[in-house]
Each structure stands twice: as structure tokens, then as C-alpha cells.
Design a protein around this motif. Sequence first.
Motif, PDB file in Angstrom:
ATOM      1  N   PHE A   1      -0.765  -2.759  -6.747  1.00  0.00           N
ATOM      2  CA  PHE A   1      -2.043  -3.274  -6.258  1.00  0.00           C
ATOM      3  C   PHE A   1      -3.222  -2.450  -6.764  1.00  0.00           C
ATOM      4  CE2 PHE A   1       0.996  -5.114  -3.343  1.00  0.00           C
ATOM      5  CZ  PHE A   1       0.511  -6.404  -3.170  1.00  0.00           C
TER       6      PHE A   1
ATOM      7  N   SER B   1      -4.002   0.562  -6.687  1.00  0.00           N
ATOM      8  CA  SER B   1      -4.546   1.621  -5.827  1.00  0.00           C
ATOM      9  C   SER B   1      -4.340   2.997  -6.439  1.00  0.00           C
ATOM     10  CB  SER B   1      -3.879   1.556  -4.445  1.00  0.00           C
ATOM     11  OG  SER B   1      -4.197   0.351  -3.797  1.00  0.00           O
TER      12      SER B   1
ATOM     13  N   ASP C   1      -6.804   4.262  -0.908  1.00  0.00           N
ATOM     14  CA  ASP C   1      -7.435   2.978  -1.233  1.00  0.00           C
ATOM     15  C   ASP C   1      -6.531   1.786  -0.964  1.00  0.00           C
ATOM     16  OD1 ASP C   1      -9.744   4.234  -2.095  1.00  0.00           O
ATOM     17  OD2 ASP C   1      -9.032   4.421  -4.151  1.00  0.00           O
ATOM     18  N   PHE C   2      -5.408   2.029  -0.334  1.00  0.00           N
ATOM     19  CA  PHE C   2      -4.459   0.954  -0.064  1.00  0.00           C
ATOM     20  C   PHE C   2      -4.362   0.724   1.438  1.00  0.00           C
ATOM     21  CE2 PHE C   2      -0.016  -0.521   0.681  1.00  0.00           C
ATOM     22  CZ  PHE C   2      -0.098  -1.735   0.017  1.00  0.00           C
ATOM     23  N   GLY C   3      -4.710  -0.480   1.887  1.00  0.00           N
ATOM     24  CA  GLY C   3      -4.638  -0.779   3.309  1.00  0.00           C
ATOM     25  C   GLY C   3      -5.652   0.007   4.107  1.00  0.00           C
TER      26      GLY C   3
ATOM     27  N   PRO D   1      -1.119   5.738   2.802  1.00  0.00           N
ATOM     28  CA  PRO D   1      -0.128   4.676   2.606  1.00  0.00           C
ATOM     29  C   PRO D   1       1.008   4.707   3.618  1.00  0.00           C
ATOM     30  CG  PRO D   1      -0.018   6.306   0.852  1.00  0.00           C
ATOM     31  CD  PRO D   1      -1.247   6.607   1.634  1.00  0.00           C
TER      32      PRO D   1
ATOM     33  N   ASN E   1       0.204  -1.792   5.943  1.00  0.00           N
ATOM     34  CA  ASN E   1      -0.854  -1.644   4.944  1.00  0.00           C
ATOM     35  C   ASN E   1      -0.835  -2.775   3.927  1.00  0.00           C
ATOM     36  OD1 ASN E   1      -2.336   0.686   5.670  1.00  0.00           O
ATOM     37  ND2 ASN E   1      -0.687   1.996   4.969  1.00  0.00           N
ATOM     38  N   LEU E   2       0.349  -3.228   3.562  1.00  0.00           N
ATOM     39  CA  LEU E   2       0.471  -4.348   2.630  1.00  0.00           C
ATOM     40  C   LEU E   2      -0.112  -5.619   3.241  1.00  0.00           C
ATOM     41  CD1 LEU E   2       1.538  -5.677   0.040  1.00  0.00           C
ATOM     42  CD2 LEU E   2       3.756  -5.945   1.202  1.00  0.00           C
TER      43      LEU E   2
ATOM     44  N   HIS F   1      -3.820  -5.344   3.147  1.00  0.00           N
ATOM     45  CA  HIS F   1      -4.309  -5.500   1.782  1.00  0.00           C
ATOM     46  C   HIS F   1      -4.321  -6.962   1.365  1.00  0.00           C
ATOM     47  CE1 HIS F   1      -5.352  -3.115  -1.813  1.00  0.00           C
ATOM     48  NE2 HIS F   1      -4.908  -4.149  -2.494  1.00  0.00           N
TER      49      HIS F   1
ATOM     50  N   LYS G   1      -4.765  -9.335   3.426  1.00  0.00           N
ATOM     51  CA  LYS G   1      -5.607 -10.017   4.427  1.00  0.00           C
ATOM     52  C   LYS G   1      -4.785 -10.976   5.299  1.00  0.00           C
ATOM     53  CE  LYS G   1      -9.669  -9.778   1.420  1.00  0.00           C
ATOM     54  NZ  LYS G   1     -10.045  -8.475   1.961  1.00  0.00           N
TER      55      LYS G   1
ATOM     56  N   ASN H   1      -3.487 -10.582   8.546  1.00  0.00           N
ATOM     57  CA  ASN H   1      -3.464  -9.587   9.606  1.00  0.00           C
ATOM     58  C   ASN H   1      -4.066 -10.046  10.929  1.00  0.00           C
ATOM     59  OD1 ASN H   1      -6.195  -9.664   8.973  1.00  0.00           O
ATOM     60  ND2 ASN H   1      -6.115  -7.796   7.757  1.00  0.00           N
TER      61      ASN H   1
END
Length: 351
Positions: free
Chosen positions: A101, A103, A135-137, A141, A312-313, A316, A318, A320
Amino acid sequence: MKANENLHDNNFDLLRLLAAIQVLVLHHLAFFTHSTYSYKTIESIIWNFPGVNVFFLISGYLIFQSIERNSIATFAIKRIKRIYPALAVCFILTLVLLVSFNSLNLKEIFSLNFLGWIFAQLTIFQFYNPDLVRDFGFGPPNGALWTISIEIQFYIFIAGLWYWLLKNKGKRQQNIILVVLFIISATYNCLFHTYLLPDSLAYKLSFNFILSYLYFFITGILVYINKDWFISKVKGKAFWWLISFIAVCFLLAHFQIRYQRYVFNSISFLMLILLTGLVFSIAYTKSSISRKILVGNDISYGIYIYQMPIINLFFHLKYNTSLYSLLLSIAICIIMGILSWVLIEKPMLKR
């Protein structure tokens, strides 16, 4: 409880599974925006059944049992095989997610900060997460791994405690030493939460230091040392301990008292006593339940270490905001827990 009693004649595996799912659900509800009353109600109920505290209590009991029955070398090998192979695979898969992704870029991968992060994640400093991996989620991480650091610190601590202080002592002396350590840990916890600023480096280091949580582990050890007496008092009484625990939770909610799970005070001390009674009464009430449901499989560790990468995935991507995302994250974590147990953890433990 006899000394030669079957070590697996209990519900600890089931308790750890429920604790791992509790942490997963609480993180999902806490990190994602759920504005409806039902979500807030679920979160407030689940908050009072702290999965991490349950892990620490059970760990104190079982790890002391292990150190008492094994040489320090055997103990160390068992702990390494239990923690690190599955953790390493989870770390590799987390790296794959970060790269997939975008990140992480090639320049960051070859930086000293990144190498330092790899070292931290695969040793004892899992709480360290530099900016380049945020920068991930939601940021880190796999932020839930800070408890792995606490566990490993406890393994090191308990080895020294057993061989230098407790091994050749009588039960009375052992109890005195452990109570003193409990008081020291509780006092340290109170002091750093009271006097250190939450954004300070000293606070962050103290938050990830074993002494802040040692009283949980010590409680589990005290139960083990006095198990003949204690287990006889709670065995078969899980229903009544559960009712008592729920009643106190409702009283705290009624008076709008927030149970601070990692801060030692009069309320958390009361909840620790109730939680200890609840955990060990469940462990030794109808103790064949865990064996019948899980058939000797312990998937809680896999669920725990994969929960935050999956959450987090979802963030990322969206995905959620619905109950389906929660149910799907639980299902995926259970699948990952099963795969981790079957393919990595169980084979390593059998070697």
C-alpha cells in the motif's frame, strides 16, 4: 489441587481466546467511528473485561509453573519457541502490507531508522515505531505488540527472581517477597502516572516497563504458590464470581467512575481482586470445556498479533463503519490464528 494433577485440566486456553477477542473488539470499536448508542454500550461493557490484564494474570500463574518445573535453559528455549517464530512471520506479512500500500518506499527500507525498527520488533522493544512506519492505517502498523515487550521482560524477570530469590525459600518467605514486589510495582505505577507528563519520553518508557505491570503477574504467581487453598475457594463458583464482577461494573457505570485498567488505585485494586477470582474460577469450573471446544488448540496468540494489521488494513481501505467490518475482522483474525497455530506455533512447540 494435587501437584501431579493434569496441567491441561483447566480452561486457560479458552480464557486466553476470549481475552484476545476482547482486545480485538475493543480496538475495533475504539479506533473506528461508531456514533450509535448500541456501539457505545457494547464498548462500555467490553471495557470492563480487560483482555490484556487477563493475559498478564494467567501468564504469572503459568509461567511461574513453567520456571519451577524446568531448567533456565529449557525455560528460555520454550519461551523463545512460543513467541518469536509466529511473531517473525506476522512481522513479514505486516511488511508486505506496508509495501503493497506504498506506506514504505525503497529509500526508507534502507534507512537506519527502518533497520532499528526491524531490530525492535524482533527482539524486546516492540513498542518502538518510528514515523516512517506510521503512514498505514492509524499509525503504528501493529501497536498492540507493546504487551509482547512486557511479556518478554517478565520472562527475563521471573527467571532471575526464581533462581536468585525464590527457589530455595519456603512458601511463607516466597509470599512475603512477592507481596513486597507487588507493593513496589503498585507504588511505581502510581508515581509515574501521577508525576510524569503523558507526552514525555520518561512516561512512554515507564509505560512500557515491566515494573508498571508487575503487580498483575505477581498476583498470578501468588495464586499459583497458594493454589491448594485459593483454587479450592473459587473452583466451581464461576457463576457467582461473574455476577459479582458484573454488579461492580454496573455500580461503577452508575456513579460514572472510569475503570483505569493500567493505573493502580483503589478502584483498580478492587477490580484486580474481582478479576483474579473470576479468571481462576472460570479456569477451574467445568474445566473440560476448553478441551472440548478447542481440542488442545491455542489460537489466542495468533489472533492477538494479527489484530492490529487487519484493523489498520480495514481503515486504509475505508471499510470501517459497519458491524460487518467488525465481524469480518474477527473472522479473519480467527483464521489467521488457526493458520499461525497449525503451521507455525504447534510445529515449533513439538520440535
